[in-house]
Design a protein around this motif. Structure first.
Motif, PDB file in Angstrom:
ATOM      1  N   LEU A  60      36.684  42.223  41.933  1.00 24.33           N
ATOM      2  CA  LEU A  60      37.714  42.782  41.064  1.00 24.33           C
ATOM      3  C   LEU A  60      38.608  41.695  40.506  1.00 24.33           C
ATOM      4  O   LEU A  60      38.934  41.702  39.315  1.00 24.33           O
ATOM      5  CB  LEU A  60      38.535  43.806  41.865  1.00 24.33           C
ATOM      6  N   GLU A  61      38.979  40.747  41.346  1.00 25.57           N
ATOM      7  CA  GLU A  61      39.804  39.626  40.890  1.00 25.57           C
ATOM      8  C   GLU A  61      39.061  38.824  39.820  1.00 25.57           C
ATOM      9  O   GLU A  61      39.650  38.402  38.822  1.00 25.57           O
ATOM     10  CB  GLU A  61      40.184  38.728  42.075  1.00 25.57           C
ATOM     11  N   GLY A  62      37.754  38.633  40.028  1.00 30.15           N
ATOM     12  CA  GLY A  62      36.951  37.919  39.022  1.00 30.15           C
ATOM     13  C   GLY A  62      36.920  38.644  37.690  1.00 30.15           C
ATOM     14  O   GLY A  62      37.014  38.026  36.626  1.00 30.15           O
ATOM     15  N   PHE A  63      36.809  39.968  37.733  1.00 28.62           N
ATOM     16  CA  PHE A  63      36.834  40.763  36.491  1.00 28.62           C
ATOM     17  C   PHE A  63      38.172  40.595  35.780  1.00 28.62           C
ATOM     18  O   PHE A  63      38.229  40.469  34.558  1.00 28.62           O
ATOM     19  CB  PHE A  63      36.641  42.256  36.779  1.00 28.62           C
ATOM     20  N   ARG A  64      39.234  40.585  36.540  1.00 31.45           N
ATOM     21  CA  ARG A  64      40.582  40.534  35.941  1.00 31.45           C
ATOM     22  C   ARG A  64      40.941  39.150  35.430  1.00 31.45           C
ATOM     23  O   ARG A  64      41.789  39.021  34.546  1.00 31.45           O
ATOM     24  CB  ARG A  64      41.606  41.013  36.959  1.00 31.45           C
ATOM     25  N   GLU A  65      40.310  38.104  35.969  1.00 30.72           N
ATOM     26  CA  GLU A  65      40.607  36.742  35.523  1.00 30.72           C
ATOM     27  C   GLU A  65      39.897  36.387  34.224  1.00 30.72           C
ATOM     28  O   GLU A  65      40.334  35.495  33.517  1.00 30.72           O
ATOM     29  CB  GLU A  65      40.222  35.737  36.615  1.00 30.72           C
ATOM     30  N   ARG A  66      38.791  37.093  33.947  1.00 29.34           N
ATOM     31  CA  ARG A  66      38.046  36.823  32.713  1.00 29.34           C
ATOM     32  C   ARG A  66      38.778  37.383  31.504  1.00 29.34           C
ATOM     33  O   ARG A  66      39.201  38.531  31.534  1.00 29.34           O
ATOM     34  CB  ARG A  66      36.667  37.487  32.767  1.00 29.34           C
ATOM     35  N   PRO A  67      38.887  36.589  30.448  1.00 28.66           N
ATOM     36  CA  PRO A  67      39.490  37.128  29.230  1.00 28.66           C
ATOM     37  C   PRO A  67      38.575  38.227  28.655  1.00 28.66           C
ATOM     38  O   PRO A  67      37.356  38.159  28.776  1.00 28.66           O
ATOM     39  CB  PRO A  67      39.558  35.935  28.278  1.00 28.66           C
ATOM     40  N   GLU A  68      39.211  39.250  28.057  1.00 24.61           N
ATOM     41  CA  GLU A  68      38.417  40.350  27.486  1.00 24.61           C
ATOM     42  C   GLU A  68      37.457  39.816  26.441  1.00 24.61           C
ATOM     43  O   GLU A  68      37.804  38.991  25.616  1.00 24.61           O
ATOM     44  CB  GLU A  68      39.344  41.395  26.854  1.00 24.61           C
ATOM     45  N   GLY A  69      36.245  40.289  26.515  1.00 27.00           N
ATOM     46  CA  GLY A  69      35.217  39.910  25.553  1.00 27.00           C
ATOM     47  C   GLY A  69      34.589  38.561  25.822  1.00 27.00           C
ATOM     48  O   GLY A  69      33.740  38.119  25.063  1.00 27.00           O
ATOM     49  N   LEU A  83      34.962  48.825  26.752  1.00 26.81           N
ATOM     50  CA  LEU A  83      34.849  50.067  27.525  1.00 26.81           C
ATOM     51  C   LEU A  83      33.924  49.900  28.728  1.00 26.81           C
ATOM     52  O   LEU A  83      34.187  50.438  29.809  1.00 26.81           O
ATOM     53  CB  LEU A  83      34.364  51.212  26.640  1.00 26.81           C
ATOM     54  N   ILE A  84      32.857  49.145  28.535  1.00 28.20           N
ATOM     55  CA  ILE A  84      31.930  48.882  29.645  1.00 28.20           C
ATOM     56  C   ILE A  84      32.613  48.002  30.688  1.00 28.20           C
ATOM     57  O   ILE A  84      32.498  48.246  31.891  1.00 28.20           O
ATOM     58  CB  ILE A  84      30.620  48.252  29.137  1.00 28.20           C
ATOM     59  N   ALA A  85      33.335  46.996  30.215  1.00 31.98           N
ATOM     60  CA  ALA A  85      34.059  46.121  31.138  1.00 31.98           C
ATOM     61  C   ALA A  85      35.080  46.921  31.944  1.00 31.98           C
ATOM     62  O   ALA A  85      35.203  46.737  33.166  1.00 31.98           O
ATOM     63  CB  ALA A  85      34.747  44.996  30.372  1.00 31.98           C
ATOM     64  N   GLN A  86      35.789  47.837  31.281  1.00 34.79           N
ATOM     65  CA  GLN A  86      36.777  48.655  31.986  1.00 34.79           C
ATOM     66  C   GLN A  86      36.092  49.597  32.980  1.00 34.79           C
ATOM     67  O   GLN A  86      36.607  49.835  34.074  1.00 34.79           O
ATOM     68  CB  GLN A  86      37.622  49.468  30.998  1.00 34.79           C
ATOM     69  N   ALA A  87      34.923  50.121  32.623  1.00 36.83           N
ATOM     70  CA  ALA A  87      34.177  50.987  33.538  1.00 36.83           C
ATOM     71  C   ALA A  87      33.784  50.218  34.801  1.00 36.83           C
ATOM     72  O   ALA A  87      33.831  50.774  35.908  1.00 36.83           O
ATOM     73  CB  ALA A  87      32.941  51.554  32.847  1.00 36.83           C
ATOM     74  N   GLN A  88      33.417  48.965  34.647  1.00 33.55           N
ATOM     75  CA  GLN A  88      33.095  48.133  35.818  1.00 33.55           C
ATOM     76  C   GLN A  88      34.316  47.961  36.713  1.00 33.55           C
ATOM     77  O   GLN A  88      34.231  48.107  37.931  1.00 33.55           O
ATOM     78  CB  GLN A  88      32.582  46.763  35.390  1.00 33.55           C
ATOM     79  N   VAL A  89      35.444  47.647  36.099  1.00 31.84           N
ATOM     80  CA  VAL A  89      36.680  47.466  36.857  1.00 31.84           C
ATOM     81  C   VAL A  89      37.038  48.764  37.582  1.00 31.84           C
ATOM     82  O   VAL A  89      37.382  48.759  38.764  1.00 31.84           O
ATOM     83  CB  VAL A  89      37.840  47.014  35.933  1.00 31.84           C
ATOM     84  N   ALA A  96      35.055  51.230  38.518  1.00 31.76           N
ATOM     85  CA  ALA A  96      34.086  51.521  39.579  1.00 31.76           C
ATOM     86  C   ALA A  96      34.364  50.672  40.817  1.00 31.76           C
ATOM     87  O   ALA A  96      34.377  51.180  41.946  1.00 31.76           O
ATOM     88  CB  ALA A  96      32.659  51.286  39.084  1.00 31.76           C
ATOM     89  N   VAL A  97      34.594  49.392  40.626  1.00 35.37           N
ATOM     90  CA  VAL A  97      34.870  48.497  41.749  1.00 35.37           C
ATOM     91  C   VAL A  97      36.205  48.869  42.399  1.00 35.37           C
ATOM     92  O   VAL A  97      36.326  48.897  43.630  1.00 35.37           O
ATOM     93  CB  VAL A  97      34.845  47.014  41.302  1.00 35.37           C
ATOM     94  N   SER A  98      37.194  49.203  41.582  1.00 39.39           N
ATOM     95  CA  SER A  98      38.500  49.615  42.118  1.00 39.39           C
ATOM     96  C   SER A  98      38.374  50.869  42.974  1.00 39.39           C
ATOM     97  O   SER A  98      38.990  50.974  44.040  1.00 39.39           O
ATOM     98  CB  SER A  98      39.492  49.884  40.979  1.00 39.39           C
ATOM     99  N   SER A  99      37.582  51.816  42.517  1.00 43.24           N
ATOM    100  CA  SER A  99      37.372  53.058  43.258  1.00 43.24           C
ATOM    101  C   SER A  99      36.695  52.792  44.600  1.00 43.24           C
ATOM    102  O   SER A  99      37.117  53.322  45.645  1.00 43.24           O
ATOM    103  CB  SER A  99      36.534  54.025  42.422  1.00 43.24           C
ATOM    104  N   GLN A 100      35.653  51.969  44.579  1.00 45.42           N
ATOM    105  CA  GLN A 100      34.956  51.628  45.828  1.00 45.42           C
ATOM    106  C   GLN A 100      35.886  50.901  46.794  1.00 45.42           C
ATOM    107  O   GLN A 100      35.894  51.184  47.989  1.00 45.42           O
ATOM    108  CB  GLN A 100      33.733  50.748  45.530  1.00 45.42           C
ATOM    109  N   LEU A 101      36.665  49.984  46.273  1.00 40.74           N
ATOM    110  CA  LEU A 101      37.608  49.235  47.104  1.00 40.74           C
ATOM    111  C   LEU A 101      38.640  50.180  47.725  1.00 40.74           C
ATOM    112  O   LEU A 101      38.953  50.078  48.915  1.00 40.74           O
ATOM    113  CB  LEU A 101      38.299  48.141  46.292  1.00 40.74           C
ATOM    114  N   ALA A 102      39.146  51.116  46.946  1.00 38.84           N
ATOM    115  CA  ALA A 102      40.127  52.080  47.463  1.00 38.84           C
ATOM    116  C   ALA A 102      39.528  52.912  48.593  1.00 38.84           C
ATOM    117  O   ALA A 102      40.190  53.171  49.611  1.00 38.84           O
ATOM    118  CB  ALA A 102      40.627  52.975  46.336  1.00 38.84           C
TER     119      ALA A 102
END
Length: 147
Positions: free
Chosen positions: A22-31, A38-44, A46-52
């Motif tokens: 999740l941290e890796g997803f958030r550190e990458r600049p969008e695009g 939308l796909i990038a946000q769906a990944q975030v 999904a991972v956030s949900s699993q982590l929770a």
């Protein structure tokens, strides 16, 4: 539900990996990877949900180990397997220690817990409850902790 220290360690490692991802997803600049936002946000998401979910399981196990466990919460027979497992954890017993107290092999307790006591006879369930100081009672008061 986490049932033993081994599962706790595995779940902790999984949660750590999800947090790093999740941290890796958030550190990458969008695009940056050419992925649609939308796909990038769906990944975030999904991972956030699993982590929770993993973190909730970890918190529950830790709380039970610290004694935050209400025997009186049992309302249905279907809750009994979870009650026995939580009571063992709250009493600070490993599966091996419970097995030793009952004169069984650790693997038998592991099997009972892995199958939510589906293979255990009622007499064995009552024996486990007794070792864990849980009295199985009438339908009005299904269980109570023995003092």
């Amino acid at each position: 539900m986490i049932k033993n220290e081994r599962q706790y360690r595995i779940t902790r490692r999984q949660a750590d990996r999800f947090a790093q991802t999740l941290e890796g997803f958030r550190e990458r600049p969008e695009g940056a990877n050419g992925m649609h936002p939308l796909i990038a946000q769906a990944q975030v998401d999904a991972v956030s949900s699993q982590l929770a979910d993993l973190e909730a399981e970890l918190r529950e196990y830790e709380a039970i180990k610290e004694g935050a466990f209400q025997v009186e919460a049992l309302r249905m027979v279907g809750d009994l397997p979870a009650l026995l497992i939580k009571a063992r954890i709250a009493r600070g017993l490993t599966q091996r220690e419970l097995a030793d107290r009952m004169g069984l092999k650790e693997q038998q307790i592991q099997r009972y817990e892995a199958t939510d006591y589906a293979t255990a006879k009622w007499s064995r369930i009552r024996e486990v409850a007794g070792v864990l100081s849980i009295e199985l009672g009438s339908s009005d008061a299904p269980v109570k902790a023995l003092q």
